[in-house]
Design an enzyme around this catalytic site. Structure first.
Site, PDB file in Angstrom:
ATOM      1  N   ASP A  95      -8.289   3.974   1.001  1.00 34.08           N
ATOM      2  CA  ASP A  95      -7.486   4.426   1.667  1.00 34.08           C
ATOM      3  C   ASP A  95      -8.177   4.898   2.840  1.00 34.08           C
ATOM      4  O   ASP A  95      -8.906   6.025   2.924  1.00 34.08           O
ATOM      5  CB  ASP A  95      -6.622   5.655   1.037  1.00 34.08           C
ATOM      6  CG  ASP A  95      -5.515   5.890   2.253  1.00 34.08           C
ATOM      7  OD1 ASP A  95      -5.250   5.373   3.294  1.00 34.08           O
ATOM      8  OD2 ASP A  95      -4.449   6.745   1.926  1.00 34.08           O
ATOM      9  N   ARG A 134      -3.685  -0.469   5.297  1.00 31.90           N
ATOM     10  CA  ARG A 134      -4.143  -1.729   4.424  1.00 31.90           C
ATOM     11  C   ARG A 134      -3.240  -2.748   4.571  1.00 31.90           C
ATOM     12  O   ARG A 134      -3.691  -3.993   4.580  1.00 31.90           O
ATOM     13  CB  ARG A 134      -4.646  -1.111   3.123  1.00 31.90           C
ATOM     14  CG  ARG A 134      -5.565   0.030   2.997  1.00 31.90           C
ATOM     15  CD  ARG A 134      -5.699   0.806   1.798  1.00 31.90           C
ATOM     16  NE  ARG A 134      -4.741   1.737   1.768  1.00 31.90           N
ATOM     17  CZ  ARG A 134      -4.392   2.374   0.758  1.00 31.90           C
ATOM     18  NH1 ARG A 134      -5.292   2.391  -0.426  1.00 31.90           N
ATOM     19  NH2 ARG A 134      -3.372   3.386   0.655  1.00 31.90           N
ATOM     20  N   CYS A 163       0.749  -1.383  -0.141  1.00 28.41           N
ATOM     21  CA  CYS A 163      -0.087  -0.059  -0.089  1.00 28.41           C
ATOM     22  C   CYS A 163       0.903   1.287  -0.106  1.00 28.41           C
ATOM     23  O   CYS A 163       1.873   1.162  -0.418  1.00 28.41           O
ATOM     24  CB  CYS A 163      -0.992  -0.045   1.185  1.00 28.41           C
ATOM     25  SG  CYS A 163      -0.146   0.027   2.893  1.00 28.41           S
TER      26      CYS A 163
END
Ligand SMILES: N[C@@H](Cc1ccc(OP(=O)(O)O)cc1)C(=O)O
Length: 146
Positions: free
Chosen positions: A115, A13, A7
């Protein structure tokens, strides 16, 4: 096989994906994560730790930047978004046959994992749900190929 999740900051994440996937304890599969703009040694975000704990998953994480060594280590690299995929490919073109977005690899479709950075715990819960559904698809695919 070695699976690498990627990420941006490696605090939300991809550490969440790494922890969820590790909790599946698939024999023969090693899991790591990294971030395309990550520092070294940042902890996972508080909401990431909390949402994983709510689901019975522990995490002990320190962020890592995406290094050539980690890219070389990986058998498959799964990115959270297509921009991450493009960045990985531009920095490490030798990895072209092993980089996929998570949605592409799991479902054969285009799509990004959004996000949650700076968002509420509910936003992180939504990220958890999105990731755990996608990772079930990844697990089936990997187990069929092992
Ligand atoms: N925006 C952050 C960097 C960052 C971005 C996204 C982020 O989430 P993830 O770990 O899911 O990429 C974490 C950190 C900063 O300004 O330092």
């Amino acid at each position: 096989m070695n699976l690498l999740f990627v990420c941006t900051g490696n605090t939300c994440r991809s550490p969440m994906a790494e922890a969820i996937f590790k909790s599946k304890k698939i024999k023969g599969v090693n899991v790591k994560s990294a971030g395309v703009f990550a520092d070294q040694y940042s902890m996972a975000s508080t909401n990431t730790v909390q949402v994983l704990a709510e689901n019975g998953i522990e995490i002990d994480h320190q962020s890592s930047p995406l290094t050539e060594e980690r890219v070389t280590w990986a058998t498959i690299i799964l990115t959270m978004t297509s921009s991450h995929k493009e960045l990985v490919l531009s920095k490490f073109p030798f990895a072209h046959d092993k980089v996929f977005t998570l949605v592409e690899y799991g479902r054969g479709l285009a799509g990004d994992v959004s996000d949650p950075f700076g968002g509420s715990v509910d936003i992180y819960r939504a990220t958890y749900k999105e990731l755990s559904d996608l990772l079930e698809d990844v697990k089936s695919k990997i187990e069929n190929n092992l």
